[in-house]
Write a protein that holds these residues in place. Sequence first.
Motif, PDB file in Angstrom:
ATOM      1  N   ASP A  37      -3.253  -0.518  -5.410  1.00  9.03           N
ATOM      2  CA  ASP A  37      -2.282  -1.321  -4.674  1.00  9.03           C
ATOM      3  C   ASP A  37      -3.049  -2.034  -3.553  1.00  9.03           C
ATOM      4  O   ASP A  37      -2.971  -1.670  -2.370  1.00  9.03           O
ATOM      5  N   VAL A  38      -3.798  -3.060  -3.938  1.00  3.17           N
ATOM      6  CA  VAL A  38      -4.731  -3.709  -3.004  1.00  3.17           C
ATOM      7  C   VAL A  38      -4.015  -4.365  -1.821  1.00  3.17           C
ATOM      8  O   VAL A  38      -4.574  -4.447  -0.721  1.00  3.17           O
ATOM      9  N   GLU A  39      -2.765  -4.799  -2.044  1.00  2.00           N
ATOM     10  CA  GLU A  39      -2.060  -5.474  -0.947  1.00  2.00           C
ATOM     11  C   GLU A  39      -1.691  -4.475   0.151  1.00  2.00           C
ATOM     12  O   GLU A  39      -1.915  -4.726   1.332  1.00  2.00           O
ATOM     13  N   GLN A  40      -1.135  -3.336  -0.251  1.00  2.00           N
ATOM     14  CA  GLN A  40      -0.751  -2.318   0.736  1.00  2.00           C
ATOM     15  C   GLN A  40      -1.988  -1.747   1.425  1.00  2.00           C
ATOM     16  O   GLN A  40      -1.984  -1.503   2.627  1.00  2.00           O
ATOM     17  N   ALA A  74      -4.745  -3.251   1.967  1.00  2.00           N
ATOM     18  CA  ALA A  74      -5.233  -4.269   2.924  1.00  2.00           C
ATOM     19  C   ALA A  74      -4.419  -4.204   4.222  1.00  2.00           C
ATOM     20  O   ALA A  74      -4.978  -4.320   5.328  1.00  2.00           O
ATOM     21  N   LEU A  75      -3.101  -3.982   4.082  1.00  2.00           N
ATOM     22  CA  LEU A  75      -2.263  -3.910   5.293  1.00  2.00           C
ATOM     23  C   LEU A  75      -2.655  -2.708   6.157  1.00  2.00           C
ATOM     24  O   LEU A  75      -2.770  -2.816   7.372  1.00  2.00           O
ATOM     25  N   TYR A 117      -5.846  -8.405 -10.683  1.00  2.00           N
ATOM     26  CA  TYR A 117      -4.573  -8.076 -10.045  1.00  2.00           C
ATOM     27  C   TYR A 117      -3.921  -9.402  -9.660  1.00  2.00           C
ATOM     28  O   TYR A 117      -4.532 -10.194  -8.923  1.00  2.00           O
ATOM     29  N   LYS A 118      -2.724  -9.663 -10.202  1.00  2.00           N
ATOM     30  CA  LYS A 118      -2.059 -10.957  -9.981  1.00  2.00           C
ATOM     31  C   LYS A 118      -3.037 -12.117 -10.206  1.00  2.00           C
ATOM     32  O   LYS A 118      -3.192 -13.000  -9.350  1.00  2.00           O
ATOM     33  N   PHE A 124     -11.204  -8.042  -3.599  1.00  2.00           N
ATOM     34  CA  PHE A 124     -10.472  -7.350  -2.531  1.00  2.00           C
ATOM     35  C   PHE A 124     -11.388  -6.379  -1.787  1.00  2.00           C
ATOM     36  O   PHE A 124     -12.361  -5.891  -2.343  1.00  2.00           O
TER      37      PHE A 124
END
Length: 360
Positions: A137-140, A142-143, A164-165, A172
């Motif tokens: 879950d690279v987005e989370q 990153a947050l 991913y997407k 990432f």
Amino acid sequence: MKPQLFITKSYLPPKEEYLELLSLIWDNHILTNEGELYKRFQELLKGYSNSKYIIPLVNGAIALQLAIRALELQGEIITTPFSHFASSGSLVWEGCKPVYADIDPQTLNIDPLEIEKRITKKTVGILAVHVYGNPCDVEQIALVSKKHNIKIIYDAAHAFGSTYKNRYVTEFGDVSMVSFHSTKIIHTIEGAALYTSGKTINERIKKLSYFGMDNNRQFKQIYGTNAKMSEFAAAMGILSIKHFEANKSILKENFEHYHLLLNVSNRISFQKLSGEINYLYVPVIFESKLLKKKIKQVLESNNIFPREYFYPSLESIFNNHKQSCLISKSISERILCLPNSVYVNKDDINNVCRLILDNI
Ligand SMILES: Cc1ncc(COP(=O)(O)O)c(C=O)c1O
């Protein structure tokens, strides 16, 4: 007796193609130190990543150590218990302390919510793994990293070509490591590459892997090691990439055939995919530890050798059970990776699945 079937079988390109590249080494008489084949391989890798810098190296374990050093990490690093020994081993080797955050039971990747719970004043980074090439879950993540101002290293050992997407996973985090061990889809016999878009990080990695020398062969304030990729290794990598798309489609067909046949039992489950993968690994999760043990024995007595990959859960080795990661422990006790390679065919898969389903 049926021929043996292992979790994987290393890909070998046509011998003439390798010999042709080797004859170039004989012509140039350059065997290592960033020769022509090294540079060619490096360029080809850029076709599968938008990272600004890609540095081919000797193997994944050393590459992870170089990444930790290049980012100057000292302290606690939050990582996954569900991985190869090398993920945590590299941290310990570099004097860092692995702190384990449990995994998501579906994707089998580190759970960002669990990461956040483990953050202390001593946390300096996150080492996350794209397990079997399945994007984290690279987005989370990153947050979390931004909020706490900590670095991210992705162990993308399995994730050559994963997206991913529609973005390559190597884009990432601060640094990603892809392994080119002979069992991987792209291989250089032994080898790996670090991917980064950070100019300074790239320079540090290059120096660290080259005894600490800069481009002018001067030593400046940094002690390095020797982690350069040889021309012989790069030659294998060039051919691996040449045949990548064809090999990936065989692996994908195999993967889908396994899923089609095994999807009839509610005593088996699969990893939930969060992006496009390269389909090399075929992990299956059994309902219980006992069932997994039984199936493993049945397959082995038929000359089929799946692997308990990953087992055991790493907190039991590196952290003396001081931390419990119940999901990772449970999955690691119930998982088997089934045989897959470009040399596995539908008959092999039918046979493996028949044995599993007859004994479930
Ligand atoms: C997740 C993971 N990380 C790191 C490594 C180490 O890579 P290498 O074998 O190239 O040293 C492996 C090896 O398979 C791995 O599976």
